[in-house]
Design a protein around this motif. Structure first.
Motif, PDB file in Angstrom:
ATOM      1  N   LEU A   1       0.696  -1.169  -0.049  1.00 19.02           N
ATOM      2  CA  LEU A   1      -0.166  -0.061  -0.024  1.00 19.02           C
ATOM      3  C   LEU A   1       0.838   1.312  -0.247  1.00 19.02           C
ATOM      4  N   ARG A   2       2.058   1.193   0.705  1.00 21.41           N
ATOM      5  CA  ARG A   2       2.766   2.319   0.743  1.00 21.41           C
ATOM      6  C   ARG A   2       3.208   2.482  -0.480  1.00 21.41           C
ATOM      7  N   SER A   3       3.866   1.766  -1.469  1.00 22.52           N
ATOM      8  CA  SER A   3       4.305   1.959  -2.529  1.00 22.52           C
ATOM      9  C   SER A   3       3.040   2.512  -3.616  1.00 22.52           C
ATOM     10  N   ARG A   4       1.841   1.782  -3.403  1.00 21.95           N
ATOM     11  CA  ARG A   4       0.690   2.329  -4.468  1.00 21.95           C
ATOM     12  C   ARG A   4       0.422   3.854  -3.983  1.00 21.95           C
ATOM     13  N   ARG A   5       0.524   3.988  -2.638  1.00 18.58           N
ATOM     14  CA  ARG A   5       0.087   5.295  -2.281  1.00 18.58           C
ATOM     15  C   ARG A   5       0.976   6.467  -3.145  1.00 18.58           C
ATOM     16  N   ASP A   6       2.473   6.157  -2.798  1.00 17.03           N
ATOM     17  CA  ASP A   6       3.322   6.888  -3.520  1.00 17.03           C
ATOM     18  C   ASP A   6       3.189   7.085  -4.917  1.00 17.03           C
ATOM     19  N   ILE A   7       2.775   6.157  -5.776  1.00 13.76           N
ATOM     20  CA  ILE A   7       2.586   6.318  -7.032  1.00 13.76           C
ATOM     21  C   ILE A   7       1.328   7.259  -7.224  1.00 13.76           C
ATOM     22  N   THR A   8       0.257   7.012  -6.229  1.00 12.80           N
ATOM     23  CA  THR A   8      -0.941   7.729  -6.457  1.00 12.80           C
ATOM     24  C   THR A   8      -0.585   9.296  -6.211  1.00 12.80           C
ATOM     25  N   TYR A   9      -0.054   9.645  -5.142  1.00 13.34           N
ATOM     26  CA  TYR A   9       0.404  10.799  -4.682  1.00 13.34           C
ATOM     27  C   TYR A   9       1.077  11.658  -5.749  1.00 13.34           C
TER      28      TYR A   9
ATOM     29  N   ALA B   1       1.138  15.427 -10.268  1.00 15.96           N
ATOM     30  CA  ALA B   1       1.846  15.929 -11.562  1.00 15.96           C
ATOM     31  C   ALA B   1       0.788  16.443 -12.584  1.00 15.96           C
ATOM     32  N   VAL B   2      -0.617  16.334 -12.353  1.00 21.60           N
ATOM     33  CA  VAL B   2      -1.501  16.810 -12.990  1.00 21.60           C
ATOM     34  C   VAL B   2      -1.682  18.254 -13.011  1.00 21.60           C
ATOM     35  N   GLU B   3      -1.603  19.055 -13.805  1.00 20.06           N
ATOM     36  CA  GLU B   3      -2.150  20.350 -13.856  1.00 20.06           C
ATOM     37  C   GLU B   3      -3.680  20.637 -13.599  1.00 20.06           C
ATOM     38  N   GLY B   4      -3.944  21.286 -12.199  1.00 21.67           N
ATOM     39  CA  GLY B   4      -5.143  21.322 -11.974  1.00 21.67           C
ATOM     40  C   GLY B   4      -5.526  20.243 -10.948  1.00 21.67           C
ATOM     41  N   ILE B   5      -4.818  19.123 -10.612  1.00 27.91           N
ATOM     42  CA  ILE B   5      -5.162  18.538  -9.579  1.00 27.91           C
ATOM     43  C   ILE B   5      -4.181  18.407  -8.292  1.00 27.91           C
ATOM     44  N   THR B   6      -4.608  18.642  -7.242  1.00 26.72           N
ATOM     45  CA  THR B   6      -3.706  18.651  -6.064  1.00 26.72           C
ATOM     46  C   THR B   6      -4.097  17.547  -5.089  1.00 26.72           C
ATOM     47  N   CYS B   7      -3.319  16.862  -4.392  1.00 19.15           N
ATOM     48  CA  CYS B   7      -3.629  15.544  -3.601  1.00 19.15           C
ATOM     49  C   CYS B   7      -2.769  15.752  -2.241  1.00 19.15           C
ATOM     50  N   GLU B   8      -3.420  15.784  -1.205  1.00 17.04           N
ATOM     51  CA  GLU B   8      -2.826  15.571   0.078  1.00 17.04           C
ATOM     52  C   GLU B   8      -2.167  14.238   0.304  1.00 17.04           C
TER      53      GLU B   8
ATOM     54  N   PHE C   1      -6.604   2.957  -3.692  1.00 17.28           N
ATOM     55  CA  PHE C   1      -5.069   2.446  -4.422  1.00 17.28           C
ATOM     56  C   PHE C   1      -4.807   1.038  -3.835  1.00 17.28           C
ATOM     57  N   LEU C   2      -5.921   0.399  -3.833  1.00 17.16           N
ATOM     58  CA  LEU C   2      -5.540  -1.167  -3.747  1.00 17.16           C
ATOM     59  C   LEU C   2      -5.415  -2.027  -4.805  1.00 17.16           C
ATOM     60  N   PRO C   3      -5.509  -1.551  -6.250  1.00 18.57           N
ATOM     61  CA  PRO C   3      -5.254  -2.236  -7.304  1.00 18.57           C
ATOM     62  C   PRO C   3      -3.868  -2.103  -7.554  1.00 18.57           C
ATOM     63  N   PRO C   4      -3.068  -3.262  -8.110  1.00 15.91           N
ATOM     64  CA  PRO C   4      -1.714  -3.302  -8.479  1.00 15.91           C
ATOM     65  C   PRO C   4      -1.088  -2.253  -9.120  1.00 15.91           C
TER      66      PRO C   4
END
Ligand code: PLP
Length: 409
Positions: free
Chosen positions: A306-314, A319-326, A378-381
């Motif tokens: 989950l940690r690495s899936r969280r990092d990919i998500t974050y 990186a998308v212009e117009g989206i921000t994520c805590e 962010f459960l999916p592989p």
């Protein structure tokens, strides 16, 4: 068919919504067209590369084979209740009045609200928060009194907002820690502030800790709110659904702690309801002790994935212009903000139609008016997540050009 022969549902069902499953109706229509779907909407680990630990499975199989298939005690089988008590003590909860096993944490939540609040009373619920609370309150005619989580402060409960919303019909404060849908973890300071407010206004704290063992970073530890104060009335909810990878087992529990004189009548009412509904699933309760006291090695693996899936998500969403994520600290959810000025429900539906990516609109969880979000599970592989976020990135610019004016960040 004559119109007056149509069976009319009860008015109390009118406001019951569950955005997480509602979005599936449209997803199913799109899937039927043969499009490849990327499901980032359901918090069910067993749908992905996670499975119930084998020692729990064996205990349940044995219980069924040994014919533990009659009714169980209404509060749960003693070996499970004792294991839950030892677990609570390990977490520093010591003034325990009562423990009961239920059909998922969901039933414990519903019973505790039903036993506490009358029609017209209100309960403070986190916004954003898990929609079950809203659904139960709507069903009972209890008023939902949403308080905001502060996005700029890592989604901590806004204590000033809570204080300003308490009135003489307020009966309880709900906290979800770690939170669904934001993945935020409550600070000790915030929890102490909540306890102070609860004591000043004679409120019960409902502390939903179903994700307590899924705090993702090793330098962070989950602290149970009930461990911070000996006398404040708290019911802590937990279960096998998330940390123990068994949402379909439908086993949860409630732990009542605090001053026993204050809680005596309320706990009596909870037990009246527990008896009236007979018991939770009997043989499955035999998984509780092995879960809490047996091999915990799956947790290390789950948290690492989950940690690495969280990092990919974050990284990919920011990186998308117009989206921000805590950055989520726990559970398996992120709640990115989309900086557009039309509804997130529209965004989510258009995204689904254009890309097959299924997420849930932020308005389904509650949010500060004028802000828009969506919830990602962010459960999916990793390959699925990367593909989904790439699709979102490709889609977002088109969406803004076609439908929405990008608001200032
Ligand atoms: N509480 C929260 C915050 C949840 O996210 C969920 C499920 O997603 C539940 C409770 C439901 O738990 P259970 O499966 O034990 O009923």
């Amino acid at each position: 068919m004559p119109k007056d022969s149509i069976i009319k549902p009860a008015d109390r069902t009118r406001d019951i919504k569950y955005a997480v499953r509602d979005v599936v109706v449209l997803a199913n229509e799109i899937a039927a067209t043969g499009r490849e779907m990327l499901y980032l909407n359901i918090g069910d680990p067993n749908k992905f590369d996670f499975a119930t630990p084998p020692h729990m499975v064996e205990a349940m199989q044995r219980a069924i084979a040994d014919n533990y298939n009659g009714y169980a005690p209404s509060s749960g089988i003693p070996e499970a209740v004792d294991a839950i008590e030892r677990e609570a003590r390990r977490k520093g909860i010591d003034n325990i009045n009562d423990i009961f096993v239920t059909t998922g944490a969901s039933e414990a939540i519903e019973i505790c609200i039903t036993a506490l609040a009358d029609e017209g009373d209100n309960i403070l619920t986190p916004s954003p928060g898990y929609p079950l609370y809203q659904a139960v309150l709507a069903k009972l005619g209890v008023v939902e009194n949403p308080y905001y989580l502060n996005e700029e402060m890592g989604w901590q409960p806004d204590l000033n907002d809570i204080a300003s919303k308490i009135d003489d019909r307020t009966r309880a404060i709900v906290i979800i820690n770690p939170n669904n849908p934001t993945g935020s973890v409550c600070t000790v300071e915030t929890m102490k502030g909540l306890i102070k407010l609860a004591k000043e206004h004679n409120l019960v704290i409902f502390c939903d800790e179903i994700y307590d063992k899924l705090v993702l970073d090793d330098d962070k530890k989950h602290i149970s709110l009930a461990s911070l104060d000996h006398s404040v009335p708290v019911i802590t909810f937990n279960g096998l659904s998330k940390s123990y990878l068994g949402p379909g087992l439908r086993i949860g529990w409630g732990i009542v702690s605090g001053d026993s004189e204050v809680l005596k009548d309320y706990d009596g009412a909870i037990n009246q309801i527990l008896r009236a509904r007979l018991c939770a699933n009997h043989p499955i309760q035999y998984a509780i002790k092995p879960a809490l006291e047996g091999d915990q090695s799956h947790l290390k693996e789950v948290r690492a994935k989950l940690r690495s899936r969280r990092d990919i998500t974050y990284e990919m969403l920011n990186a998308v212009e117009g989206i921000t994520c805590e950055k989520p600290e726990g559970a398996f959810y992120a709640f990115p903000r989309i900086h557009v000025d039309n509804s997130d429900e529209h965004f989510v539906k258009e995204l689904l139609k254009a890309t097959g990516v299924v997420v849930v609109h932020g308005s389904g969880f509650g949010q500060v008016p004028g802000t828009q979000h969506f919830r990602v599970v962010f459960l999916p592989p990793e390959d699925i997540l990367r593909k989904a976020y790439q699709n979102i990135a490709n889609f977002f610019g088109d969406y803004v050009r076609k439908f929405a004016h990008a608001a200032a960040k």
